[in-house]
Motif scaffolding. Structure first.
Motif, PDB file in Angstrom:
ATOM      1  N   ASN A  88       0.826  -1.222   0.000  1.00 11.14           N
ATOM      2  CA  ASN A  88       0.000   0.000   0.000  1.00 11.14           C
ATOM      3  C   ASN A  88       0.856   1.267   0.000  1.00 11.14           C
ATOM      4  OD1 ASN A  88      -2.780  -1.277   0.485  1.00 11.14           O
ATOM      5  ND2 ASN A  88      -1.525  -2.192   2.088  1.00 11.14           N
ATOM      6  N   PHE A  89       2.071   1.144  -0.483  1.00  5.33           N
ATOM      7  CA  PHE A  89       3.049   2.213  -0.326  1.00  5.33           C
ATOM      8  C   PHE A  89       2.608   3.512  -0.989  1.00  5.33           C
ATOM      9  CE2 PHE A  89       7.118   4.421  -0.773  1.00  5.33           C
ATOM     10  CZ  PHE A  89       7.628   4.253   0.507  1.00  5.33           C
ATOM     11  N   LYS A  90       2.092   3.429  -2.181  1.00  2.00           N
ATOM     12  CA  LYS A  90       1.669   4.632  -2.917  1.00  2.00           C
ATOM     13  C   LYS A  90       0.563   5.363  -2.143  1.00  2.00           C
ATOM     14  CE  LYS A  90       1.478   6.959  -6.950  1.00  2.00           C
ATOM     15  NZ  LYS A  90       2.577   7.610  -7.613  1.00  2.00           N
ATOM     16  N   THR A  91      -0.378   4.620  -1.615  1.00  3.99           N
ATOM     17  CA  THR A  91      -1.476   5.221  -0.856  1.00  3.99           C
ATOM     18  C   THR A  91      -0.971   5.865   0.429  1.00  3.99           C
ATOM     19  OG1 THR A  91      -2.993   3.561  -1.736  1.00  3.99           O
ATOM     20  CG2 THR A  91      -3.704   4.733   0.242  1.00  3.99           C
ATOM     21  N   ILE A  92      -0.073   5.167   1.124  1.00  3.47           N
ATOM     22  CA  ILE A  92       0.425   5.646   2.416  1.00  3.47           C
ATOM     23  C   ILE A  92       1.378   6.827   2.254  1.00  3.47           C
ATOM     24  CG2 ILE A  92       1.873   5.017   4.409  1.00  3.47           C
ATOM     25  CD1 ILE A  92       0.646   2.145   4.095  1.00  3.47           C
ATOM     26  N   SER A  93       2.267   6.740   1.265  1.00  2.00           N
ATOM     27  CA  SER A  93       3.351   7.720   1.162  1.00  2.00           C
ATOM     28  C   SER A  93       3.177   8.734   0.036  1.00  2.00           C
ATOM     29  CB  SER A  93       4.677   6.984   0.943  1.00  2.00           C
ATOM     30  OG  SER A  93       4.714   6.445  -0.369  1.00  2.00           O
ATOM     31  N   GLY A  94       2.362   8.386  -0.960  1.00  6.82           N
ATOM     32  CA  GLY A  94       2.261   9.238  -2.143  1.00  6.82           C
ATOM     33  C   GLY A  94       3.407   9.022  -3.114  1.00  6.82           C
ATOM     34  N   ASP A  96       5.983   6.216  -5.408  1.00  8.87           N
ATOM     35  CA  ASP A  96       6.073   4.916  -6.044  1.00  8.87           C
ATOM     36  C   ASP A  96       7.099   4.070  -5.285  1.00  8.87           C
ATOM     37  OD1 ASP A  96       5.777   3.061  -8.440  1.00  8.87           O
ATOM     38  OD2 ASP A  96       7.931   3.491  -8.486  1.00  8.87           O
ATOM     39  N   LEU A  97       6.743   2.835  -4.946  1.00  6.17           N
ATOM     40  CA  LEU A  97       7.638   1.989  -4.151  1.00  6.17           C
ATOM     41  C   LEU A  97       8.952   1.708  -4.874  1.00  6.17           C
ATOM     42  CD1 LEU A  97       8.227   0.281  -1.629  1.00  6.17           C
ATOM     43  CD2 LEU A  97       7.014  -1.619  -2.748  1.00  6.17           C
ATOM     44  N   GLN A  98       8.885   1.450  -6.163  1.00  5.83           N
ATOM     45  CA  GLN A  98      10.116   1.141  -6.900  1.00  5.83           C
ATOM     46  C   GLN A  98      11.073   2.332  -6.887  1.00  5.83           C
ATOM     47  OE1 GLN A  98       9.539  -0.737 -10.660  1.00  5.83           O
ATOM     48  NE2 GLN A  98      11.715  -0.932 -11.053  1.00  5.83           N
ATOM     49  N   THR A  99      10.549   3.520  -7.085  1.00  7.66           N
ATOM     50  CA  THR A  99      11.389   4.725  -7.046  1.00  7.66           C
ATOM     51  C   THR A  99      11.978   4.914  -5.651  1.00  7.66           C
ATOM     52  OG1 THR A  99      10.012   5.745  -8.751  1.00  7.66           O
ATOM     53  CG2 THR A  99      11.403   7.222  -7.432  1.00  7.66           C
ATOM     54  N   PHE A 100      11.146   4.739  -4.630  1.00  9.15           N
ATOM     55  CA  PHE A 100      11.607   4.888  -3.260  1.00  9.15           C
ATOM     56  C   PHE A 100      12.723   3.890  -2.936  1.00  9.15           C
ATOM     57  CE2 PHE A 100      11.464   3.638   1.220  1.00  9.15           C
ATOM     58  CZ  PHE A 100      11.661   4.860   1.837  1.00  9.15           C
ATOM     59  N   THR A 101      12.545   2.646  -3.329  1.00 15.22           N
ATOM     60  CA  THR A 101      13.567   1.640  -3.006  1.00 15.22           C
ATOM     61  C   THR A 101      14.870   1.935  -3.738  1.00 15.22           C
ATOM     62  OG1 THR A 101      12.737   0.087  -4.678  1.00 15.22           O
ATOM     63  CG2 THR A 101      11.884  -0.158  -2.454  1.00 15.22           C
ATOM     64  N   GLN A 102      14.798   2.375  -4.977  1.00 15.38           N
ATOM     65  CA  GLN A 102      16.038   2.689  -5.704  1.00 15.38           C
ATOM     66  C   GLN A 102      16.759   3.878  -5.067  1.00 15.38           C
ATOM     67  OE1 GLN A 102      17.603   0.770  -7.913  1.00 15.38           O
ATOM     68  NE2 GLN A 102      15.908  -0.615  -7.462  1.00 15.38           N
ATOM     69  N   GLN A 103      16.004   4.876  -4.656  1.00  8.30           N
ATOM     70  CA  GLN A 103      16.620   6.014  -3.971  1.00  8.30           C
ATOM     71  C   GLN A 103      17.258   5.581  -2.651  1.00  8.30           C
ATOM     72  OE1 GLN A 103      13.180   8.572  -3.709  1.00  8.30           O
ATOM     73  NE2 GLN A 103      13.582   9.546  -5.692  1.00  8.30           N
TER      74      GLN A 103
END
Length: 194
Positions: A88-94, A96-103
């Protein structure tokens, strides 16, 4: 909470995130070996864990798991909660999970030399197999729990925990939905004070 939650709860402060990420490998006064803001991240990690451990909703989750998994129930609960955060990462954080993990991996890799040896040993494997992104899928949680099970001294049964999650998915999701907003609130308050 597990790796994804800890890095997410650090916000945009990279030194805080590094400390939060490495905290389980830092014992006692080893804390003082790190830059001040990394120390704050280690302390944040410990506060998150303490808050989680005494929360009544998390206790419900662990109690549901304890008859089958005994002392490993808290580890499994942490993994289940990271799954729900990832799913539910997009809903919780606004974000994208893939972008967040790469960063996140970019920050961690850039600070590799700052990390304790234990973290240096598993970080390349974590990045290669993209653990943080894989948590969004039951298959990824199953791989993580099976890996943990192989490393335990006793028969933990953690390799079967994903089946328990599938059987009672709505109950565990409801636990997460009740708990995580309160954890976010607690973390934001702690960060404002530090």
């Amino acid at each position: 909470m597990n790796y994804l939650a800890h890095v997410f709860l650090s916000g945009t402060d990279t030194e805080l995130m590094i400390g939060n990420f490495i905290a389980d490998a830092v014992r006692g006064k080893q804390l003082l070996q790190f830059p001040e803001r990394v120390q704050e991240g280690i302390l944040l990690h410990r506060q998150i864990d303490a808050y989680t451990d005494r929360h009544e909703v998390v206790a419900q989750t662990k109690n549901r798991l304890r008859p089958e998994y005994g002392k490993y129930a808290p580890v499994i609960a942490d993994m289940f909660y990271d799954h729900f955060l990832a799913a539910n990462f997009k809903t919780i954080s606004g974000q994208d999970l893939q972008t967040f993990t790469q960063q996140t991996y970019t920050v961690l890799q850039a600070n590799f030399n700052l990390m304790p040896e234990r973290v240096q040993q598993f970080l390349p494997h974590m990045m290669q197999h993209n653990w943080l992104l894989s948590y969004a899928q039951l298959r990824g949680i199953n791989q993580a729990l099976s890996g943990l099970s192989r490393r335990t001294s006793f028969d933990s049964g953690m390799e079967t925990a994903t089946q328990e999650l599938e059987r009672n998915y709505p109950q565990y999701a409801a636990d997460f939905d009740l708990f995580f907003p309160e954890l976010l609130h607690f973390t934001r308050n702690w960060l404002e004070q530090h």
